[in-house]
Design a protein around this motif. Structure first.
Motif, mmCIF file in Angstrom:
data_model
loop_
_atom_site.group_PDB
_atom_site.id
_atom_site.type_symbol
_atom_site.label_atom_id
_atom_site.label_comp_id
_atom_site.label_asym_id
_atom_site.label_seq_id
_atom_site.Cartn_x
_atom_site.Cartn_y
_atom_site.Cartn_z
ATOM 1 N N LEU A 134 -10.728 22.397 46.329
ATOM 2 C CA LEU A 134 -11.206 23.723 46.709
ATOM 3 C C LEU A 134 -11.020 24.715 45.557
ATOM 4 O O LEU A 134 -11.922 25.500 45.246
ATOM 5 C CB LEU A 134 -10.452 24.218 47.940
ATOM 6 C CG LEU A 134 -10.844 25.605 48.468
ATOM 7 C CD1 LEU A 134 -12.298 25.602 48.920
ATOM 8 C CD2 LEU A 134 -9.927 26.018 49.616
ATOM 9 N N ALA A 135 -9.846 24.660 44.916
ATOM 10 C CA ALA A 135 -9.576 25.557 43.786
ATOM 11 C C ALA A 135 -10.523 25.285 42.628
ATOM 12 O O ALA A 135 -10.960 26.211 41.933
ATOM 13 C CB ALA A 135 -8.129 25.412 43.334
ATOM 14 N N ARG A 136 -10.856 24.014 42.417
ATOM 15 C CA ARG A 136 -11.778 23.660 41.337
ATOM 16 C C ARG A 136 -13.225 23.945 41.696
ATOM 17 O O ARG A 136 -14.042 24.264 40.824
ATOM 18 C CB ARG A 136 -11.634 22.176 40.986
ATOM 19 C CG ARG A 136 -10.292 21.801 40.377
ATOM 20 C CD ARG A 136 -10.177 20.304 40.177
ATOM 21 N NE ARG A 136 -11.207 19.822 39.271
ATOM 22 C CZ ARG A 136 -11.947 18.732 39.476
ATOM 23 N NH1 ARG A 136 -11.782 18.021 40.569
ATOM 24 N NH2 ARG A 136 -12.845 18.370 38.591
ATOM 25 N N GLY A 137 -13.548 23.815 42.983
ATOM 26 C CA GLY A 137 -14.934 23.961 43.410
ATOM 27 C C GLY A 137 -15.411 25.396 43.502
ATOM 28 O O GLY A 137 -16.594 25.672 43.279
ATOM 29 N N LEU A 138 -14.498 26.322 43.823
ATOM 30 C CA LEU A 138 -14.895 27.719 43.939
ATOM 31 C C LEU A 138 -15.075 28.325 42.548
ATOM 32 O O LEU A 138 -14.184 28.220 41.707
ATOM 33 C CB LEU A 138 -13.839 28.515 44.707
ATOM 34 C CG LEU A 138 -13.785 28.311 46.220
ATOM 35 C CD1 LEU A 138 -12.602 29.073 46.800
ATOM 36 C CD2 LEU A 138 -15.085 28.766 46.877
ATOM 37 N N PRO A 139 -16.191 28.975 42.274
ATOM 38 C CA PRO A 139 -16.343 29.666 40.985
ATOM 39 C C PRO A 139 -15.263 30.728 40.824
ATOM 40 O O PRO A 139 -14.867 31.386 41.797
ATOM 41 C CB PRO A 139 -17.740 30.302 41.098
ATOM 42 C CG PRO A 139 -18.455 29.485 42.127
ATOM 43 C CD PRO A 139 -17.403 29.055 43.097
ATOM 44 N N VAL A 163 -16.083 34.111 42.233
ATOM 45 C CA VAL A 163 -15.968 34.213 43.685
ATOM 46 C C VAL A 163 -14.509 34.427 44.088
ATOM 47 O O VAL A 163 -14.205 35.268 44.943
ATOM 48 C CB VAL A 163 -16.541 32.951 44.366
ATOM 49 C CG1 VAL A 163 -16.258 32.970 45.863
ATOM 50 C CG2 VAL A 163 -18.036 32.838 44.108
ATOM 51 N N VAL A 164 -13.607 33.664 43.466
ATOM 52 C CA VAL A 164 -12.182 33.836 43.758
ATOM 53 C C VAL A 164 -11.730 35.247 43.387
ATOM 54 O O VAL A 164 -10.975 35.896 44.119
ATOM 55 C CB VAL A 164 -11.339 32.788 42.997
ATOM 56 C CG1 VAL A 164 -9.849 32.972 43.306
ATOM 57 C CG2 VAL A 164 -11.766 31.379 43.370
ATOM 58 N N LEU A 187 -12.911 37.620 46.003
ATOM 59 C CA LEU A 187 -12.118 37.458 47.225
ATOM 60 C C LEU A 187 -10.774 38.164 47.099
ATOM 61 O O LEU A 187 -10.289 38.783 48.059
ATOM 62 C CB LEU A 187 -11.906 35.971 47.516
ATOM 63 C CG LEU A 187 -13.120 35.198 48.037
ATOM 64 C CD1 LEU A 187 -12.807 33.707 48.118
ATOM 65 C CD2 LEU A 187 -13.541 35.711 49.414
ATOM 66 N N ALA A 239 -6.479 35.415 40.644
ATOM 67 C CA ALA A 239 -7.682 34.589 40.769
ATOM 68 C C ALA A 239 -7.689 33.463 39.741
ATOM 69 O O ALA A 239 -7.971 32.298 40.070
ATOM 70 C CB ALA A 239 -8.932 35.454 40.614
ATOM 71 N N SER A 266 -7.472 29.189 40.117
ATOM 72 C CA SER A 266 -8.407 28.273 39.463
ATOM 73 C C SER A 266 -7.698 27.371 38.460
ATOM 74 O O SER A 266 -7.956 26.164 38.397
ATOM 75 C CB SER A 266 -9.511 29.071 38.762
ATOM 76 O OG SER A 266 -10.294 29.799 39.688
#
Length: 213
Positions: free
Chosen positions: A58-63, A66-67, A70, A91, A95
């Protein structure tokens, strides 16, 4: 040329801030990623492994952007307000932890399993095994990859302009908004990014050759 030189103090200050963002986020993200990667790779509990792998992916998949949004725009809705600096750090730490843990997991697979078995046979505890046997070797194997990743993190600090954090790209944009010479100032800022990234890539290549088995 004199105009370009006159921009350098502001751009170098932005570069210093970008490097500081990179350093702090990696300082927090590296240990977290190291622990996550170690536990996810070596824990005997399948539910724990699946949970950690899911968090890592999830941490790798979210740009990263975006983080960042958020954190900067989302957390105030639950009464947590962070400055732009700490929003970027949080953020990027999330990542970084995801990517570093994957790098560490790959490094752990390069450590002979017999070493873990020897530690267990000698009655060495998990913590001491991790600190004295596993971590030093994993860091040695993964250092070139981590330096290459640090260069990517440095490039990603340009995303901080989205929350008005005064890094290199922000400094270039400010100069361009005053002089309207956007092409020249962005080319100069890009050259500064390139110098740092190329230097990091050279260092990673040199360390890779030095640490090769």
């Amino acid at each position: 040329m004199s105009t370009l030189v006159s921009w350098l103090p502001d751009l170098l200050e932005g570069l210093r801030h970008s490097l500081w963002l990179t350093f702090v986020s990696l300082l927090l993200g590296l240990p977290l990623g190291l622990v996550l990667g170690y536990v996810a790779e070596l824990t005997p509990s399948r539910p724990v492994r699946w949970l950690l792998v899911a968090l890592i992916e999830l941490a790798r998949g979210l740009p990263a952007l975006v983080v960042l949004y958020l954190v900067y725009y989302g957390l105030p809705s639950v009464s947590i307000v962070l400055s732009s600096f700490w929003s970027v750090i949080l953020a990027f730490t999330v990542s970084n932890a995801g990517y570093v843990s994957e790098i560490v997991r790959g490094a752990l697979r390069g450590i002979p399993a017999g070493q873990l078995e020897a530690c267990r046979a000698l009655g060495i505890g998990r913590t001491r095994t991790f600190l004295s046997v596993i971590a030093p070797q994993a860091l040695r194997i993964s250092t070139p990859s981590l330096i290459s990743y640090a260069a990517i993190v440095f490039q990603s600090t340009s995303l901080a302009v989205a929350v008005a954090e005064p890094e290199l790209l922000s400094a270039a944009y400010n100069i361009g908004s005053i002089t309207f010479e956007y092409v020249q100032v962005f080319v100069l800022a890009g050259a500064l990014y390139a110098v740092v990234v190329v230097a990091a890539s050279r260092l990673a290549g040199w360390l890779s050759a030095r640490t090769a088995y």
